[in-house]
Design an enzyme around this catalytic site. Structure first.
Site, PDB file in Angstrom:
ATOM      1  N   LYS A  38       0.842  -1.200   0.000  1.00  0.00           N
ATOM      2  CA  LYS A  38       0.000   0.000   0.000  1.00  0.00           C
ATOM      3  C   LYS A  38       0.879   1.252   0.000  1.00  0.00           C
ATOM      4  O   LYS A  38       2.076   1.201   0.299  1.00  0.00           O
ATOM      5  CB  LYS A  38      -0.906   0.000   1.235  1.00  0.00           C
ATOM      6  CG  LYS A  38      -0.158   0.034   2.552  1.00  0.00           C
ATOM      7  CD  LYS A  38      -1.114  -0.046   3.734  1.00  0.00           C
ATOM      8  CE  LYS A  38      -0.348  -0.020   5.047  1.00  0.00           C
ATOM      9  NZ  LYS A  38      -1.246  -0.067   6.226  1.00  0.00           N
ATOM     10  N   ARG A 136     -10.056  -0.137  15.277  1.00  0.00           N
ATOM     11  CA  ARG A 136      -9.943   0.691  14.082  1.00  0.00           C
ATOM     12  C   ARG A 136     -10.976   0.220  13.056  1.00  0.00           C
ATOM     13  O   ARG A 136     -11.954   0.906  12.810  1.00  0.00           O
ATOM     14  CB  ARG A 136      -8.510   0.606  13.549  1.00  0.00           C
ATOM     15  CG  ARG A 136      -8.132   1.701  12.585  1.00  0.00           C
ATOM     16  CD  ARG A 136      -6.643   1.695  12.298  1.00  0.00           C
ATOM     17  NE  ARG A 136      -6.175   0.465  11.685  1.00  0.00           N
ATOM     18  CZ  ARG A 136      -4.923   0.276  11.263  1.00  0.00           C
ATOM     19  NH1 ARG A 136      -4.019   1.220  11.443  1.00  0.00           N
ATOM     20  NH2 ARG A 136      -4.567  -0.856  10.705  1.00  0.00           N
ATOM     21  N   TYR A 264      13.110  31.523   5.387  1.00  0.00           N
ATOM     22  CA  TYR A 264      11.902  32.274   5.718  1.00  0.00           C
ATOM     23  C   TYR A 264      11.812  32.621   7.203  1.00  0.00           C
ATOM     24  O   TYR A 264      12.169  31.825   8.071  1.00  0.00           O
ATOM     25  CB  TYR A 264      10.658  31.467   5.344  1.00  0.00           C
ATOM     26  CG  TYR A 264      10.393  31.393   3.854  1.00  0.00           C
ATOM     27  CD1 TYR A 264      10.261  32.541   3.085  1.00  0.00           C
ATOM     28  CD2 TYR A 264      10.255  30.154   3.230  1.00  0.00           C
ATOM     29  CE1 TYR A 264      10.006  32.465   1.729  1.00  0.00           C
ATOM     30  CE2 TYR A 264       9.993  30.066   1.866  1.00  0.00           C
ATOM     31  CZ  TYR A 264       9.871  31.230   1.117  1.00  0.00           C
ATOM     32  OH  TYR A 264       9.616  31.146  -0.226  1.00  0.00           O
ATOM     33  N   MET A 313       9.393  25.008   0.533  1.00  0.00           N
ATOM     34  CA  MET A 313       8.641  24.078  -0.296  1.00  0.00           C
ATOM     35  C   MET A 313       9.549  23.221  -1.166  1.00  0.00           C
ATOM     36  O   MET A 313       9.349  22.015  -1.308  1.00  0.00           O
ATOM     37  CB  MET A 313       7.636  24.823  -1.187  1.00  0.00           C
ATOM     38  CG  MET A 313       6.792  23.883  -2.030  1.00  0.00           C
ATOM     39  SD  MET A 313       5.590  24.731  -3.086  1.00  0.00           S
ATOM     40  CE  MET A 313       4.463  25.379  -1.851  1.00  0.00           C
TER      41      MET A 313
END
Length: 369
Positions: A38, A136, A264, A313
């Site tokens: 998966k 779950r 930043y 990013m």
């Protein structure tokens, strides 16, 4: 000093083979093996990993969602594929693509039967999941009489297996909890076998279950993180080989004076003369902001360099003040050193989150040996 031309995730299929053989060495000869592929095979490359597992002898594959199984089927994968989180919207597709759903509640069971009957199916293979403590997905043991009643009224489906999932098999401090889960599953299995006129096979153990609880191997085991080279403990990690190595390169080097900021929001300010390197990888590639400001540490020419400032990013900056390197030199984000475990733990997260989060814009490079 090696040079890297782009950010790349190297996927070593020889390591997959080593990990598979180690896990198989823990099993009885007739115990089947399900490779969990998966989430792009835990962030790597699901098709190549699947093909390798099949070549090695894996009996089953497992995906989380239907579309993951469809991709494998359309690429020519023939072995049984279990869809771990089957949902009503995909039932028709599951049948059309010969996938095998996990049915985990009365709503899902009845819904899949209705679809199977509408499509004229007979003895379509399904799997029933039971909740033994993870809370779950899954039926409860008290649901068994109703399950048997529902199944007795149709021949559209047939239960291929029953299974559950261990919640803390890697944590030996929770051995009592895990042993209780195993006991519950044994009780469920006996009741299912008595209720049906046939005997489905059973599976419970995940990677840590394979390693720590041989009594929980039953008819088949499942492994995803183990295939990818992680044993969920420092001791067991020594027996596995990381499959994926995330590499990038130095784009530019900057020489800073004291009191200059990096990145930043001036999240980092130098307190002395220092040298930084900018790398072409960032949170859009899966290296999240949690790794900024020294929590992420990478390898440059065999020496460790912390991330400075906020992760951007598309870029991160690292401190290379005491490292002999040049623009264009290769940088290892994770692999053998640092491992994905080490890189993730420094930021307070886990390797699962790190490796499955590597963006699909990062090129995958398959290495056969």
């Amino acid at each position: 000093m090696s040079k890297a031309q782009e950010t790349v995730l190297e996927i070593n299929l020889k390591s997959v083979e080593q990990n598979y053989k180690y896990l198989k060495s823990k099993l009885q000869e007739n115990t089947r093996f399900m490779g969990v592929v998966k989430a792009y095979a835990y962030g790597s490359e699901s098709l190549k990993i699947s093909q390798k597992l099949i070549a090695l002898g894996a009996d089953y594959l497992a995906v989380a969602y239907t579309n993951e199984g469809v991709i494998l089927r359309e690429a020519g994968i023939k072995v049984p594929i279990l869809v771990l989180h089957a949902q009503e919207v995909s039932f028709k597709t599951i049948i059309e693509k010969c996938l095998e759903p996990n049915l985990y509640s009365e709503r899902i069971l009845k819904g899949f039967i209705a679809t199977a009957e509408k499509l004229g199916q007979k003895n379509y293979p399904v799997h029933l999941k039971f909740n033994t403590g993870l809370n779950r997905l899954g039926f409860n043991e008290t649901d068994i009489p109703n399950i048997i009643k529902i199944l007795s009224k149709t021949d559209a489906i047939k239960v291929t297996s029953i299974f559950s999932h261990l919640a803390a098999s890697e944590d030996l401090n929770e051995r009592k909890f895990t042993e209780n889960q195993i006991s519950k599953f044994n009780s469920i299995a006996k009741k299912i076998d008595l209720g049906l006129n046939y005997i489905p096979f059973k599976h419970l153990a995940n990677t840590s279950g394979i390693l720590n609880y041989p009594e929980a191997h039953f008819d088949m085991v499942r492994s995803g993180i183990g295939i990818n080279g992680f044993g969920n403990s420092l001791a067991e990690d020594q027996n596995f080989k990381p499959v994926s190595t995330l590499k990038t390169s130095i784009s530019q080097i900057h020489h800073l004076e004291p009191n200059e900021s990096v990145g930043y929001n001036m999240a980092f300010t130098s307190n002395k003369k220092m040298i930084t390197a900018t790398l072409p990888i960032g949170h859009a590639d899966g290296i999240g902001r949690i790794y900024g400001n020294g929590k992420g540490i990478v390898s440059v020419n065999g020496k460790m360099a912390p991330i400075v400032g906020n992760t951007c990013m598309d870029m991160i900056m690292i401190d290379i003040t005491d490292i002999n390197c040049n623009e264009g030199d290769e940088v290892i984000i994770f692999g053998n050193k640092p491992t994905a475990n080490e890189f993730a733990e420094n930021a307070g997260t886990i390797s699962y989150e790190l490796i499955t989060g590597i963006s699909q814009r990062v090129k995958r490079l398959i290495i056969e040996s």
